[in-house]
Design a protein around this motif. Structure first.
Motif, PDB file in Angstrom:
ATOM      1  N   HIS A  35       0.815  -1.221   0.000  1.00 31.12           N
ATOM      2  CA  HIS A  35       0.000   0.000   0.000  1.00 31.12           C
ATOM      3  C   HIS A  35       0.849   1.272   0.000  1.00 31.12           C
ATOM      4  CE1 HIS A  35       0.725  -1.105   4.242  1.00 31.12           C
ATOM      5  NE2 HIS A  35       0.775   0.198   4.462  1.00 31.12           N
ATOM      6  N   GLU A  36       2.140   1.153   0.312  1.00 29.97           N
ATOM      7  CA  GLU A  36       3.025   2.319   0.219  1.00 29.97           C
ATOM      8  C   GLU A  36       3.429   2.601  -1.226  1.00 29.97           C
ATOM      9  OE1 GLU A  36       3.322   4.208   2.559  1.00 29.97           O
ATOM     10  OE2 GLU A  36       3.463   3.183   4.491  1.00 29.97           O
ATOM     11  N   PHE A  37       3.183   1.646  -2.111  1.00 27.26           N
ATOM     12  CA  PHE A  37       3.568   1.788  -3.514  1.00 27.26           C
ATOM     13  C   PHE A  37       2.361   1.956  -4.438  1.00 27.26           C
ATOM     14  CE2 PHE A  37       6.749  -0.645  -1.265  1.00 27.26           C
ATOM     15  CZ  PHE A  37       7.943  -0.105  -1.696  1.00 27.26           C
ATOM     16  N   VAL A  38       1.246   1.370  -4.050  1.00 24.96           N
ATOM     17  CA  VAL A  38       0.040   1.372  -4.886  1.00 24.96           C
ATOM     18  C   VAL A  38      -1.124   1.839  -4.028  1.00 24.96           C
ATOM     19  CG1 VAL A  38      -1.476   0.000  -6.354  1.00 24.96           C
ATOM     20  CG2 VAL A  38       0.963  -0.566  -6.215  1.00 24.96           C
ATOM     21  N   ALA A  39      -1.758   2.929  -4.434  1.00 25.33           N
ATOM     22  CA  ALA A  39      -2.836   3.497  -3.616  1.00 25.33           C
ATOM     23  C   ALA A  39      -4.173   2.809  -3.850  1.00 25.33           C
ATOM     24  CB  ALA A  39      -2.968   4.991  -3.913  1.00 25.33           C
ATOM     25  N   ASP A  40      -4.432   2.395  -5.081  1.00 28.39           N
ATOM     26  CA  ASP A  40      -5.737   1.859  -5.450  1.00 28.39           C
ATOM     27  C   ASP A  40      -5.759   0.343  -5.324  1.00 28.39           C
ATOM     28  OD1 ASP A  40      -8.303   1.595  -6.411  1.00 28.39           O
ATOM     29  OD2 ASP A  40      -7.718   1.741  -8.511  1.00 28.39           O
ATOM     30  N   THR A  47      -3.484  -5.502 -12.561  1.00 25.14           N
ATOM     31  CA  THR A  47      -2.522  -4.555 -13.126  1.00 25.14           C
ATOM     32  C   THR A  47      -3.114  -3.153 -13.108  1.00 25.14           C
ATOM     33  OG1 THR A  47      -1.619  -6.267 -14.568  1.00 25.14           O
ATOM     34  CG2 THR A  47      -1.185  -3.986 -15.183  1.00 25.14           C
ATOM     35  N   GLY A  48      -2.275  -2.168 -12.875  1.00 23.44           N
ATOM     36  CA  GLY A  48      -2.731  -0.780 -12.881  1.00 23.44           C
ATOM     37  C   GLY A  48      -1.909   0.058 -13.845  1.00 23.44           C
ATOM     38  N   GLU A  49      -2.194   1.348 -13.850  1.00 21.82           N
ATOM     39  CA  GLU A  49      -1.434   2.284 -14.682  1.00 21.82           C
ATOM     40  C   GLU A  49      -1.112   3.520 -13.861  1.00 21.82           C
ATOM     41  OE1 GLU A  49      -1.932   3.099 -19.184  1.00 21.82           O
ATOM     42  OE2 GLU A  49      -3.091   4.669 -18.180  1.00 21.82           O
ATOM     43  N   HIS A  50       0.131   3.940 -13.927  1.00 18.36           N
ATOM     44  CA  HIS A  50       0.547   5.124 -13.188  1.00 18.36           C
ATOM     45  C   HIS A  50      -0.187   6.342 -13.714  1.00 18.36           C
ATOM     46  CE1 HIS A  50       3.297   8.367 -11.852  1.00 18.36           C
ATOM     47  NE2 HIS A  50       3.433   7.591 -10.793  1.00 18.36           N
ATOM     48  N   ASP A  52       0.377   9.518 -13.950  1.00 21.15           N
ATOM     49  CA  ASP A  52       1.048  10.586 -14.692  1.00 21.15           C
ATOM     50  C   ASP A  52       1.853  10.085 -15.885  1.00 21.15           C
ATOM     51  OD1 ASP A  52       0.110  12.550 -12.912  1.00 21.15           O
ATOM     52  OD2 ASP A  52       1.757  12.130 -11.523  1.00 21.15           O
ATOM     53  N   THR A  53       2.481   8.945 -15.764  1.00 23.04           N
ATOM     54  CA  THR A  53       3.418   8.489 -16.789  1.00 23.04           C
ATOM     55  C   THR A  53       2.870   7.392 -17.682  1.00 23.04           C
ATOM     56  OG1 THR A  53       4.397   6.792 -15.364  1.00 23.04           O
ATOM     57  CG2 THR A  53       5.313   9.026 -15.211  1.00 23.04           C
ATOM     58  N   ARG A  54       1.704   6.855 -17.335  1.00 18.09           N
ATOM     59  CA  ARG A  54       1.085   5.735 -18.066  1.00 18.09           C
ATOM     60  C   ARG A  54       1.940   4.470 -17.991  1.00 18.09           C
ATOM     61  NH1 ARG A  54       0.526   9.875 -21.753  1.00 18.09           N
ATOM     62  NH2 ARG A  54       1.865   8.848 -23.280  1.00 18.09           N
ATOM     63  N   THR A  55       2.894   4.450 -17.092  1.00 17.90           N
ATOM     64  CA  THR A  55       3.673   3.242 -16.842  1.00 17.90           C
ATOM     65  C   THR A  55       2.790   2.187 -16.206  1.00 17.90           C
ATOM     66  OG1 THR A  55       5.709   4.499 -16.559  1.00 17.90           O
ATOM     67  CG2 THR A  55       5.650   2.309 -15.577  1.00 17.90           C
ATOM     68  N   THR A  56       2.984   0.934 -16.620  1.00 17.56           N
ATOM     69  CA  THR A  56       2.218  -0.160 -16.053  1.00 17.56           C
ATOM     70  C   THR A  56       2.667  -0.433 -14.623  1.00 17.56           C
ATOM     71  OG1 THR A  56       1.904  -1.186 -18.218  1.00 17.56           O
ATOM     72  CG2 THR A  56       1.609  -2.598 -16.283  1.00 17.56           C
ATOM     73  N   ILE A  57       1.715  -0.549 -13.719  1.00 11.20           N
ATOM     74  CA  ILE A  57       1.992  -0.990 -12.353  1.00 11.20           C
ATOM     75  C   ILE A  57       1.697  -2.482 -12.306  1.00 11.20           C
ATOM     76  CG2 ILE A  57       1.367  -0.771  -9.924  1.00 11.20           C
ATOM     77  CD1 ILE A  57       0.598   2.119 -10.476  1.00 11.20           C
ATOM     78  N   LEU A  58       2.712  -3.274 -12.066  1.00 19.02           N
ATOM     79  CA  LEU A  58       2.581  -4.721 -12.165  1.00 19.02           C
ATOM     80  C   LEU A  58       1.601  -5.271 -11.135  1.00 19.02           C
ATOM     81  CD1 LEU A  58       6.326  -5.778 -12.602  1.00 19.02           C
ATOM     82  CD2 LEU A  58       4.661  -5.139 -14.365  1.00 19.02           C
ATOM     83  N   SER A  59       0.871  -6.283 -11.535  1.00 17.76           N
ATOM     84  CA  SER A  59       0.029  -6.996 -10.586  1.00 17.76           C
ATOM     85  C   SER A  59       0.913  -7.778  -9.626  1.00 17.76           C
ATOM     86  CB  SER A  59      -0.895  -7.962 -11.322  1.00 17.76           C
ATOM     87  OG  SER A  59      -0.136  -8.997 -11.938  1.00 17.76           O
ATOM     88  N   PRO A  60       0.415  -8.117  -8.440  1.00 15.48           N
ATOM     89  CA  PRO A  60       1.204  -8.930  -7.516  1.00 15.48           C
ATOM     90  C   PRO A  60       1.666 -10.256  -8.127  1.00 15.48           C
ATOM     91  CG  PRO A  60      -0.622  -7.943  -6.344  1.00 15.48           C
ATOM     92  CD  PRO A  60      -0.833  -7.621  -7.798  1.00 15.48           C
ATOM     93  N   SER A  61       0.827 -10.871  -8.973  1.00 13.93           N
ATOM     94  CA  SER A  61       1.222 -12.156  -9.558  1.00 13.93           C
ATOM     95  C   SER A  61       2.391 -11.984 -10.526  1.00 13.93           C
ATOM     96  CB  SER A  61       0.039 -12.814 -10.266  1.00 13.93           C
ATOM     97  OG  SER A  61      -0.464 -12.004 -11.298  1.00 13.93           O
ATOM     98  N   THR A  62       2.403 -10.896 -11.300  1.00 15.91           N
ATOM     99  CA  THR A  62       3.514 -10.667 -12.220  1.00 15.91           C
ATOM    100  C   THR A  62       4.795 -10.357 -11.450  1.00 15.91           C
ATOM    101  OG1 THR A  62       2.026  -9.855 -13.944  1.00 15.91           O
ATOM    102  CG2 THR A  62       4.339  -9.265 -14.138  1.00 15.91           C
TER     103      THR A  62
END
Length: 243
Positions: A35-40, A47-50, A52-62
């Motif tokens: 939760h310190e790295f991913v708010a949602d 998987t999420g998307e940052h 501001d940068t549209r960088t992929t936020i990896l899912s926990p499984s990845t």
């Protein structure tokens, strides 16, 4: 909200989908405060998307698949290429010690965010620098492990040169169809199934830039390789992602 309980539930779900986890990887997943790295919905396997940068936020499984394939040992020196928000680097730091982890990202905004996130999560010893990932971090080489969180058709030569003699490099390899692979001694020694990542960027391609200059890396990579002439390698190399 009891984050420890949520992490336990997350790991239980990962073991149902991925199978039994290595003990050290499972412990890291149960320890690192995502939760310190991913708010949602940080402990949902998605998987999420940052923002501001549209960088992929990896899912926990990845992230789990990457760290499991990397197979770091305590006190290994590790380079993470593509720091993103810093979560994968934190998982590795939990295993090897934060002072042994170095990370680079080509997007300056992500570098600042990863530093802040790692500090809040208790891994402030991780060094995060703004670099072209293909250049690695030669000042701190050699590395026992290198993790590349972006795809390419082969590992950049500078990264292979920065591996220790018995080192291991893990990356998504391929253009369209990608596989997660581990390199040792310049050869693929293990494959870990299909995976999908965005391509490794060069300076000018990150969010906010106005220049696209992929030849900055292709030309040096292929210089002196006579076999490429007339084979059309240029299109295969340039067309890394969907247009």
């Amino acid at each position: 909200m009891d984050y420890a309980v949520l992490r336990e539930d997350m790991v239980d779900g990962l073991e149902l989908s991925l199978g039994p986890l290595d003990e050290t990887v499972g412990l890291a997943l149960r320890t690192v405060p995502r939760h310190e790295f991913v708010a949602d919905a940080p402990y949902e396997n998605r998987t999420g998307e940052h923002r501001d940068t549209r960088t992929t936020i990896l899912s926990p499984s990845t992230a789990t698949r990457l760290v499991s394939a990397l197979s770091p040992d305590p006190d290994d020196s590790v380079l993470v290429v593509g720091a993103g928000v810093g979560y994968t680097a934190a998982l590795v730091a939990e295993i090897v010690g934060d002072a042994n982890v170095h990370a680079v990202d080509i997007t300056r905004k992500l570098v600042y965010e990863a530093r802040s996130n790692l500090q809040k999560a208790g891994y402030g010893g991780v060094l995060v620098d703004c670099r072209d990932g293909a250049d690695g971090l030669p000042e701190y080489a050699p590395f026992d492990r290198i993790l590349v969180e972006a795809s390419a058709i082969r590992p950049p030569r500078h990264l292979l040169d920065q591996l220790a003699d018995d080192g291991r490099l893990v990356m998504p390899m391929g253009v369209g169809d990608q596989s997660l692979v581990a390199f040792e001694d310049d050869e693929v020694v293990e494959t870990f199934g299909p995976i999908s990542f965005k391509p490794l960027l060069v300076d000018g391609e990150q969010t906010g830039s106005i220049v696209r200059n992929r030849t900055k890396r292709e030309d040096p990579e292929y210089e002196g390789r006579g076999w490429h002439a007339g084979t059309g390698w240029e299109q295969e190399w340039i067309d890394w992602g969907a247009r």
